[in-house]
Motif scaffolding. Structure first.
Motif, mmCIF file in Angstrom:
data_model
loop_
_atom_site.group_PDB
_atom_site.id
_atom_site.type_symbol
_atom_site.label_atom_id
_atom_site.label_comp_id
_atom_site.label_asym_id
_atom_site.label_seq_id
_atom_site.Cartn_x
_atom_site.Cartn_y
_atom_site.Cartn_z
ATOM 1 N N ASP A 80 74.384 59.968 60.846
ATOM 2 C CA ASP A 80 74.412 58.434 61.674
ATOM 3 C C ASP A 80 75.917 58.074 61.827
ATOM 4 O O ASP A 80 75.806 56.708 62.139
ATOM 5 C CB ASP A 80 73.715 57.169 60.440
ATOM 6 N N ALA A 81 76.825 58.901 62.173
ATOM 7 C CA ALA A 81 78.114 58.438 61.879
ATOM 8 C C ALA A 81 78.844 59.832 62.582
ATOM 9 O O ALA A 81 78.662 61.252 61.891
ATOM 10 C CB ALA A 81 78.883 57.788 61.294
ATOM 11 N N ALA A 82 80.024 59.677 63.362
ATOM 12 C CA ALA A 82 80.582 60.388 63.289
ATOM 13 C C ALA A 82 82.347 60.790 63.860
ATOM 14 O O ALA A 82 82.192 59.165 63.576
ATOM 15 C CB ALA A 82 80.291 61.355 64.973
ATOM 16 N N CYS A 83 83.068 61.251 63.138
ATOM 17 C CA CYS A 83 83.926 60.840 63.191
ATOM 18 C C CYS A 83 84.981 61.603 63.691
ATOM 19 O O CYS A 83 84.946 62.648 63.497
ATOM 20 C CB CYS A 83 84.306 61.066 61.763
ATOM 21 N N LEU A 84 86.088 61.220 64.818
ATOM 22 C CA LEU A 84 87.250 62.574 65.958
ATOM 23 C C LEU A 84 88.158 61.834 65.257
ATOM 24 O O LEU A 84 89.049 60.737 65.153
ATOM 25 C CB LEU A 84 86.944 61.667 67.118
ATOM 26 N N GLY A 85 89.060 62.892 65.692
ATOM 27 C CA GLY A 85 90.422 62.925 65.429
ATOM 28 C C GLY A 85 91.306 63.659 66.432
ATOM 29 O O GLY A 85 90.483 63.453 67.919
ATOM 30 N N GLN A 86 92.198 64.210 66.249
ATOM 31 C CA GLN A 86 93.011 64.740 66.923
ATOM 32 C C GLN A 86 91.730 66.180 67.920
ATOM 33 O O GLN A 86 91.021 66.657 66.898
ATOM 34 C CB GLN A 86 93.922 66.174 67.045
ATOM 35 N N PRO A 87 91.803 66.574 69.138
ATOM 36 C CA PRO A 87 92.847 65.941 70.087
ATOM 37 C C PRO A 87 92.023 64.825 71.064
ATOM 38 O O PRO A 87 92.645 64.214 71.883
ATOM 39 C CB PRO A 87 93.075 67.138 70.938
ATOM 40 N N HIS A 88 91.416 63.566 70.473
ATOM 41 C CA HIS A 88 90.879 63.159 71.033
ATOM 42 C C HIS A 88 91.219 62.217 71.005
ATOM 43 O O HIS A 88 92.495 61.326 70.350
ATOM 44 C CB HIS A 88 89.365 62.968 70.163
ATOM 45 N N GLY A 101 98.222 42.462 75.681
ATOM 46 C CA GLY A 101 96.982 41.803 76.883
ATOM 47 C C GLY A 101 96.412 42.806 77.173
ATOM 48 O O GLY A 101 95.203 42.285 78.766
ATOM 49 N N GLY A 102 96.896 44.108 77.370
ATOM 50 C CA GLY A 102 96.128 45.348 78.302
ATOM 51 C C GLY A 102 95.333 46.583 77.175
ATOM 52 O O GLY A 102 95.686 46.060 76.488
ATOM 53 N N TRP A 103 94.822 46.879 78.602
ATOM 54 C CA TRP A 103 94.009 48.184 77.646
ATOM 55 C C TRP A 103 95.503 49.023 77.199
ATOM 56 O O TRP A 103 96.328 49.328 77.633
ATOM 57 C CB TRP A 103 93.109 48.796 77.773
ATOM 58 N N ALA A 104 95.014 49.868 75.809
ATOM 59 C CA ALA A 104 95.531 51.279 75.738
ATOM 60 C C ALA A 104 95.412 52.425 74.932
ATOM 61 O O ALA A 104 93.900 51.911 74.804
ATOM 62 C CB ALA A 104 96.836 50.706 74.990
ATOM 63 N N LEU A 105 95.577 53.426 75.715
ATOM 64 C CA LEU A 105 94.788 54.877 75.566
ATOM 65 C C LEU A 105 95.754 55.252 74.392
ATOM 66 O O LEU A 105 96.601 55.886 74.571
ATOM 67 C CB LEU A 105 94.687 55.856 77.085
ATOM 68 N N VAL A 106 95.008 55.231 73.524
ATOM 69 C CA VAL A 106 95.701 55.819 72.337
ATOM 70 C C VAL A 106 95.156 57.585 71.868
ATOM 71 O O VAL A 106 93.945 57.307 71.682
ATOM 72 C CB VAL A 106 95.292 55.354 70.617
ATOM 73 N N PRO A 107 95.870 58.245 71.459
ATOM 74 C CA PRO A 107 95.740 59.540 70.683
ATOM 75 C C PRO A 107 94.887 59.753 69.414
ATOM 76 O O PRO A 107 95.539 58.421 68.767
ATOM 77 C CB PRO A 107 96.924 60.733 71.075
ATOM 78 N N LEU A 108 94.241 60.237 68.819
ATOM 79 C CA LEU A 108 93.422 59.598 67.460
ATOM 80 C C LEU A 108 94.288 60.455 66.792
ATOM 81 O O LEU A 108 94.666 61.739 67.000
ATOM 82 C CB LEU A 108 91.685 59.809 67.259
ATOM 83 N N GLY A 109 93.872 60.534 66.008
ATOM 84 C CA GLY A 109 95.005 61.534 64.400
ATOM 85 C C GLY A 109 96.436 60.959 64.447
ATOM 86 O O GLY A 109 97.116 60.018 64.243
ATOM 87 N N GLY A 110 97.379 62.263 64.481
ATOM 88 C CA GLY A 110 98.881 61.564 64.374
ATOM 89 C C GLY A 110 98.955 61.476 62.899
ATOM 90 O O GLY A 110 98.152 60.568 61.787
ATOM 91 N N GLN A 111 99.894 59.571 63.348
ATOM 92 C CA GLN A 111 100.520 59.049 62.220
ATOM 93 C C GLN A 111 99.634 57.756 62.891
ATOM 94 O O GLN A 111 99.997 56.806 61.773
ATOM 95 C CB GLN A 111 101.472 58.462 63.018
ATOM 96 N N LEU A 112 98.665 57.790 63.215
ATOM 97 C CA LEU A 112 97.850 55.965 64.011
ATOM 98 C C LEU A 112 96.495 56.157 63.114
ATOM 99 O O LEU A 112 96.670 55.457 62.017
ATOM 100 C CB LEU A 112 98.163 55.778 65.789
ATOM 101 N N PHE A 113 95.475 56.801 63.298
ATOM 102 C CA PHE A 113 94.494 56.640 63.086
ATOM 103 C C PHE A 113 93.336 58.062 63.267
ATOM 104 O O PHE A 113 93.525 57.913 64.577
ATOM 105 C CB PHE A 113 93.829 55.141 63.226
ATOM 106 N N ASP A 114 92.200 57.795 63.197
ATOM 107 C CA ASP A 114 90.810 58.454 63.576
ATOM 108 C C ASP A 114 89.527 57.473 63.855
ATOM 109 O O ASP A 114 90.125 56.246 63.516
ATOM 110 C CB ASP A 114 90.882 59.618 62.091
#
Length: 140
Positions: free
Chosen positions: A84-92, A10-23
């Motif tokens: 019309d689209a930007a894709c971000l991964g690590q280190p964002h 029920g809270g907010w999460a600050l998640v690093p992009l890339g790695g094993q989760l997602f971009d």
């Protein structure tokens, strides 16, 4: 299942992009974004033909007019430049809203995060290209 305790509890999460989760792919929201979500629902329907909410996870920020499409990790390394689209991964990093937040006001899940399902980047890219049309650039 991805370990994202913030949104699940029920809270907010600050998640690093890339790695094993997602971009994340960032696009304009509004009519263009809604059309792409509807078409992704059709493309990503399951074997039973269930189309409703079939698209992978999408976060909407209606106050700023953006959509955040969660795509497989590593997509940012292969994503071709697009006006019309930007894709971000690590280190964002990306701030995820609670999973219960499924409508405005504020940032909400337009399509909820479920298990290991992510948005397929190739059809997403093609649909953004088709819907945006020639000469359009959402980032101008």
């Amino acid at each position: 299942m991805r370990d994202l305790q913030g949104p699940q509890s029920g809270g907010w999460a600050l998640v690093p992009l890339g790695g094993q989760l997602f971009d994340v792919v960032i696009t304009a929201g509004g009519e263009m974004g809604s059309r792409v979500i509807t078409m992704m629902d059709e493309i990503e329907c399951d074997d039973r033909g269930a189309h409703e909410l079939a698209c992978g996870p999408v976060i909407e920020d209606p106050d700023h007019g953006w959509l955040f499409w969660l795509v497989p990790p590593g997509t940012s390394e292969r994503w071709q430049p697009h006006g019309d689209a930007a894709c971000l991964g690590q280190p964002h990093v990306l701030s995820l809203p609670p999973l219960t937040r499924t409508r405005p006001p504020g940032v909400f899940w337009r399509r909820r995060l479920r298990g290991d399902r992510l948005v397929s980047p190739a059809p997403l890219y093609d649909l953004i290209d088709r819907v945006s049309g020639p000469g359009r650039n959402a980032f101008r």
